[in-house]
Design a protein around this motif. Structure first.
Motif, PDB file in Angstrom:
ATOM      1  N   PRO A  11     -30.662  -4.140  26.087  1.00  0.00           N
ATOM      2  CA  PRO A  11     -31.014  -2.988  26.913  1.00  0.00           C
ATOM      3  C   PRO A  11     -30.793  -1.667  26.167  1.00  0.00           C
ATOM      4  O   PRO A  11     -29.916  -1.567  25.312  1.00  0.00           O
ATOM      5  N   VAL A  12     -31.613  -0.672  26.512  1.00  0.00           N
ATOM      6  CA  VAL A  12     -31.480   0.634  25.864  1.00  0.00           C
ATOM      7  C   VAL A  12     -31.201   1.746  26.857  1.00  0.00           C
ATOM      8  O   VAL A  12     -30.963   2.882  26.470  1.00  0.00           O
ATOM      9  N   PHE A  13     -31.211   1.463  28.150  1.00  0.00           N
ATOM     10  CA  PHE A  13     -30.907   2.461  29.175  1.00  0.00           C
ATOM     11  C   PHE A  13     -29.482   2.240  29.658  1.00  0.00           C
ATOM     12  O   PHE A  13     -29.090   1.110  29.942  1.00  0.00           O
ATOM     13  N   PHE A  14     -28.717   3.324  29.770  1.00  0.00           N
ATOM     14  CA  PHE A  14     -27.310   3.246  30.158  1.00  0.00           C
ATOM     15  C   PHE A  14     -26.994   4.258  31.242  1.00  0.00           C
ATOM     16  O   PHE A  14     -27.524   5.367  31.222  1.00  0.00           O
ATOM     17  N   VAL A  15     -26.112   3.880  32.173  1.00  0.00           N
ATOM     18  CA  VAL A  15     -25.535   4.816  33.135  1.00  0.00           C
ATOM     19  C   VAL A  15     -24.038   4.552  33.199  1.00  0.00           C
ATOM     20  O   VAL A  15     -23.579   3.424  33.020  1.00  0.00           O
ATOM     21  N   ALA A  16     -23.292   5.616  33.456  1.00  0.00           N
ATOM     22  CA  ALA A  16     -21.843   5.485  33.645  1.00  0.00           C
ATOM     23  C   ALA A  16     -21.584   5.187  35.119  1.00  0.00           C
ATOM     24  O   ALA A  16     -22.226   5.762  36.001  1.00  0.00           O
ATOM     25  N   LEU A  17     -20.661   4.277  35.373  1.00  0.00           N
ATOM     26  CA  LEU A  17     -20.299   3.919  36.742  1.00  0.00           C
ATOM     27  C   LEU A  17     -18.837   4.252  36.985  1.00  0.00           C
ATOM     28  O   LEU A  17     -17.993   4.034  36.116  1.00  0.00           O
ATOM     29  N   MET A  58     -32.766  -2.549  31.506  1.00  0.00           N
ATOM     30  CA  MET A  58     -34.064  -2.463  30.842  1.00  0.00           C
ATOM     31  C   MET A  58     -34.869  -1.231  31.216  1.00  0.00           C
ATOM     32  O   MET A  58     -35.910  -0.978  30.628  1.00  0.00           O
ATOM     33  N   GLY A  59     -34.425  -0.459  32.179  1.00  0.00           N
ATOM     34  CA  GLY A  59     -35.164   0.740  32.562  1.00  0.00           C
ATOM     35  C   GLY A  59     -34.471   1.472  33.695  1.00  0.00           C
ATOM     36  O   GLY A  59     -33.474   1.005  34.255  1.00  0.00           O
ATOM     37  N   GLU A  60     -35.022   2.628  34.035  1.00  0.00           N
ATOM     38  CA  GLU A  60     -34.427   3.465  35.077  1.00  0.00           C
ATOM     39  C   GLU A  60     -34.443   2.758  36.423  1.00  0.00           C
ATOM     40  O   GLU A  60     -33.430   2.725  37.130  1.00  0.00           O
ATOM     41  N   GLY A  81     -23.601   7.982  36.913  1.00  0.00           N
ATOM     42  CA  GLY A  81     -23.829   9.138  36.046  1.00  0.00           C
ATOM     43  C   GLY A  81     -25.292   9.273  35.671  1.00  0.00           C
ATOM     44  O   GLY A  81     -26.155   8.503  36.112  1.00  0.00           O
ATOM     45  N   ARG A  82     -25.581  10.261  34.832  1.00  0.00           N
ATOM     46  CA  ARG A  82     -26.945  10.495  34.361  1.00  0.00           C
ATOM     47  C   ARG A  82     -27.404   9.364  33.460  1.00  0.00           C
ATOM     48  O   ARG A  82     -26.622   8.772  32.719  1.00  0.00           O
ATOM     49  N   MET A  83     -28.700   9.114  33.517  1.00  0.00           N
ATOM     50  CA  MET A  83     -29.317   8.080  32.689  1.00  0.00           C
ATOM     51  C   MET A  83     -29.287   8.512  31.226  1.00  0.00           C
ATOM     52  O   MET A  83     -29.561   9.663  30.902  1.00  0.00           O
ATOM     53  N   ARG A  84     -28.927   7.602  30.349  1.00  0.00           N
ATOM     54  CA  ARG A  84     -28.939   7.832  28.900  1.00  0.00           C
ATOM     55  C   ARG A  84     -29.802   6.760  28.251  1.00  0.00           C
ATOM     56  O   ARG A  84     -29.864   5.637  28.725  1.00  0.00           O
ATOM     57  N   VAL A  85     -30.440   7.144  27.163  1.00  0.00           N
ATOM     58  CA  VAL A  85     -31.265   6.203  26.417  1.00  0.00           C
ATOM     59  C   VAL A  85     -30.704   6.096  25.009  1.00  0.00           C
ATOM     60  O   VAL A  85     -30.440   7.104  24.358  1.00  0.00           O
ATOM     61  N   ALA A  86     -30.485   4.873  24.553  1.00  0.00           N
ATOM     62  CA  ALA A  86     -29.993   4.648  23.191  1.00  0.00           C
ATOM     63  C   ALA A  86     -31.195   4.632  22.260  1.00  0.00           C
ATOM     64  O   ALA A  86     -32.056   3.766  22.360  1.00  0.00           O
ATOM     65  N   TYR A  87     -31.251   5.610  21.389  1.00  0.00           N
ATOM     66  CA  TYR A  87     -32.345   5.672  20.426  1.00  0.00           C
ATOM     67  C   TYR A  87     -31.953   4.902  19.179  1.00  0.00           C
ATOM     68  O   TYR A  87     -30.844   5.032  18.696  1.00  0.00           O
TER      69      TYR A  87
END
Length: 111
Positions: A11-17, A58-60, A81-87
């Protein structure tokens, strides 16, 4: 029952919980454990830099549904938290690169 098949992509999309209260941390951990068993494309890890609990997907929409399920199905109040994408970047070379490696070792005192 678990289906045996191919590996899910990283996965490349991350959020903080964060749990709403300290008493909810155990419930959040248990709920995340269930979610990741049901959906192997979800990953949970703790960030070394920030100490936050990160949910990766895998996505928002995938992460929004997971957060919604935490609240609705598992009754765990959670802040997201805000959505982050790992580039991920790779080096590209326009021309072929040639290199050689020469080493000199001494074996039993002989060069």
């Amino acid at each position: 029952p678990t289906l045996v098949g191919g590996r899910a992509m990283e996965p490349v999309f991350f959020v903080a919980l964060e749990a709403d209260s300290a008493s909810q941390h155990a419930a959040l951990d248990a709920a995340l454990s269930c979610l990741t068993l049901e959906d192997p494309s979800l990953h949970v890890r703790a960030s070394r830099e920030t100490g936050q609990l990160l949910l990766a997907g895998m996505g928002e929409l995938h992460l929004e549904v997971a957060a919604s399920r935490l609240r609705r199905d598992f009754d765990v109040p959670v802040r997201v938290g805000r959505m982050r994408v790992a580039y991920r970047e790779t080096a590209c070379v326009a021309e072929p690169l040639e290199h050689s490696l020469f080493t000199e070792r001494a074996l039993a005192g002989k060069a």
